[in-house]
Design a protein around this motif. Sequence first.
Motif, short mmCIF file in Angstrom:
data_model
loop_
_atom_site.label_atom_id
_atom_site.label_comp_id
_atom_site.label_asym_id
_atom_site.label_seq_id
_atom_site.Cartn_x
_atom_site.Cartn_y
_atom_site.Cartn_z
N ARG A 168 0.85 -1.20 0.00
CA ARG A 168 0.00 0.00 0.00
C ARG A 168 0.87 1.24 0.00
NH1 ARG A 168 -1.50 -3.09 4.41
NH2 ARG A 168 -3.61 -3.94 4.20
N PRO A 169 0.37 2.34 -0.56
CA PRO A 169 1.08 3.61 -0.38
C PRO A 169 1.10 3.95 1.12
CG PRO A 169 -1.00 3.92 -1.60
CD PRO A 169 -0.86 2.47 -1.35
N LYS A 170 2.23 4.41 1.61
CA LYS A 170 2.33 4.77 3.04
C LYS A 170 1.33 5.86 3.37
CE LYS A 170 7.27 4.17 4.03
NZ LYS A 170 7.41 3.19 5.10
N GLU A 171 0.90 5.89 4.61
CA GLU A 171 0.07 6.99 5.12
C GLU A 171 0.73 8.33 4.78
OE1 GLU A 171 -2.76 7.35 7.05
OE2 GLU A 171 -3.15 5.23 6.67
N GLY A 172 -0.02 9.25 4.25
CA GLY A 172 0.52 10.58 4.00
C GLY A 172 1.16 10.71 2.63
N ILE A 173 1.40 9.58 1.98
CA ILE A 173 1.95 9.64 0.62
C ILE A 173 0.78 9.78 -0.35
CG2 ILE A 173 3.10 8.26 -1.17
CD1 ILE A 173 5.18 9.03 0.71
N LEU A 174 0.92 10.68 -1.29
CA LEU A 174 -0.13 10.92 -2.27
C LEU A 174 -0.39 9.65 -3.07
CD1 LEU A 174 -1.71 13.52 -3.10
CD2 LEU A 174 -0.18 13.62 -5.07
N ASP A 175 -1.66 9.35 -3.30
CA ASP A 175 -2.02 8.15 -4.05
C ASP A 175 -2.86 8.56 -5.26
OD1 ASP A 175 -2.91 5.74 -4.98
OD2 ASP A 175 -4.28 5.38 -3.32
N PRO A 176 -2.19 8.87 -6.36
CA PRO A 176 -2.92 9.38 -7.53
C PRO A 176 -3.95 8.40 -8.09
CG PRO A 176 -0.52 9.31 -7.95
CD PRO A 176 -0.75 8.76 -6.58
N GLN A 177 -3.67 7.12 -8.04
CA GLN A 177 -4.65 6.14 -8.53
C GLN A 177 -5.91 6.16 -7.69
OE1 GLN A 177 -3.41 2.11 -10.14
NE2 GLN A 177 -1.66 2.57 -8.85
N GLY A 178 -5.72 6.25 -6.36
CA GLY A 178 -6.87 6.31 -5.46
C GLY A 178 -7.70 7.56 -5.72
N LYS A 179 -6.99 8.68 -5.91
CA LYS A 179 -7.70 9.95 -6.19
C LYS A 179 -8.46 9.86 -7.51
CE LYS A 179 -6.67 12.07 -2.51
NZ LYS A 179 -7.71 11.68 -1.55
N ALA A 180 -7.87 9.22 -8.49
CA ALA A 180 -8.53 9.09 -9.80
C ALA A 180 -9.82 8.28 -9.66
CB ALA A 180 -7.59 8.43 -10.80
N ALA A 195 8.25 -4.18 -3.14
CA ALA A 195 7.75 -2.88 -2.67
C ALA A 195 8.87 -1.84 -2.71
CB ALA A 195 7.22 -3.02 -1.25
N ASN A 196 8.49 -0.60 -2.70
CA ASN A 196 9.45 0.48 -2.55
C ASN A 196 9.28 1.02 -1.12
OD1 ASN A 196 10.79 2.86 -2.42
ND2 ASN A 196 10.04 3.65 -4.37
N PRO A 197 10.19 0.63 -0.22
CA PRO A 197 9.99 0.95 1.20
C PRO A 197 9.97 2.45 1.50
CG PRO A 197 11.77 -0.66 0.90
CD PRO A 197 11.42 -0.12 -0.46
N LEU A 198 10.44 3.26 0.58
CA LEU A 198 10.39 4.71 0.79
C LEU A 198 8.95 5.22 0.78
CD1 LEU A 198 13.23 6.14 -1.47
CD2 LEU A 198 13.13 6.11 1.03
N ILE A 199 8.13 4.65 -0.07
CA ILE A 199 6.78 5.18 -0.24
C ILE A 199 5.68 4.15 -0.01
CG2 ILE A 199 7.49 7.02 -1.83
CD1 ILE A 199 6.46 5.24 -4.13
N GLU A 200 6.08 2.89 0.24
CA GLU A 200 5.07 1.84 0.39
C GLU A 200 5.29 1.01 1.66
OE1 GLU A 200 4.12 0.82 -4.31
OE2 GLU A 200 5.90 -0.04 -3.40
N ASP A 201 4.18 0.61 2.24
CA ASP A 201 4.20 -0.37 3.32
C ASP A 201 3.80 -1.71 2.75
OD1 ASP A 201 4.83 1.23 5.53
OD2 ASP A 201 2.77 1.98 5.62
N PHE A 202 4.30 -2.80 3.35
CA PHE A 202 3.82 -4.09 2.89
C PHE A 202 3.46 -4.98 4.08
CE2 PHE A 202 7.56 -6.43 4.03
CZ PHE A 202 8.60 -5.52 3.90
N GLU A 203 2.65 -5.96 3.78
CA GLU A 203 2.16 -6.89 4.80
C GLU A 203 2.15 -8.27 4.16
OE1 GLU A 203 -2.20 -7.32 7.04
OE2 GLU A 203 -1.65 -5.45 6.02
N ILE A 204 2.70 -9.26 4.86
CA ILE A 204 2.77 -10.61 4.31
C ILE A 204 1.75 -11.49 5.04
CG2 ILE A 204 4.26 -12.63 3.98
CD1 ILE A 204 6.66 -10.61 4.10
N GLU A 205 0.90 -12.15 4.29
CA GLU A 205 -0.09 -13.06 4.90
C GLU A 205 0.13 -14.46 4.36
OE1 GLU A 205 -3.96 -11.65 3.76
OE2 GLU A 205 -3.95 -10.01 5.21
#
Lengths: 75, 75
Positions: free
Chosen positions: A8-20, A61-71
């Motif tokens: 996921r995009p990190k909290e506070g990072i702009l998410d242009p796809q989500g906005k679209a 993932a790009n850890p600078l701008i994304e968080d990840f979760e492994i299930e």
Amino acid sequence: MKARVLIRPKEGILDPQGKAVERALPALGFEGIDNVRVGRLVELEADDPAHLESLCEKLLANPLIEDFEIEEIEA
Amino acid sequence: MKARVLIRPKEGILDPQGKAVERALPALGFEGIDNVRVGRLVELEADDPAHLESLCEKLLANPLIEDFEIEEIEA
């Protein structure tokens, strides 16, 4: 084992796809949908789940701008 | 409610992103990882979850080549 990685995009990072998606909703007649965030889903089979964290950091993932979760989805 | 939509390439549909990940693995020293499939993850808040199925079909997924699954993550 079969694993699922949620990226996921990190909290506070702009998410242009989500906005679209949010901007497209009214024209399609959808109301009451908010806070859309678009990320990536990776599903894979791994012999050794111990390496998955490192795989996510280095490749998926790009850890600078994304968080990840492994299930784990299947042993 | 808060919902999560998992969007995956359909079975049998070529997944170039997944193949690209698989090809990159050996050079990064990862072994024993197979069947990588890359899809999309959408998280959102919806007042009325009844509309989510239609939202996925019309906007979030391409039903010709993608399957989707809706999970409630918070009431």
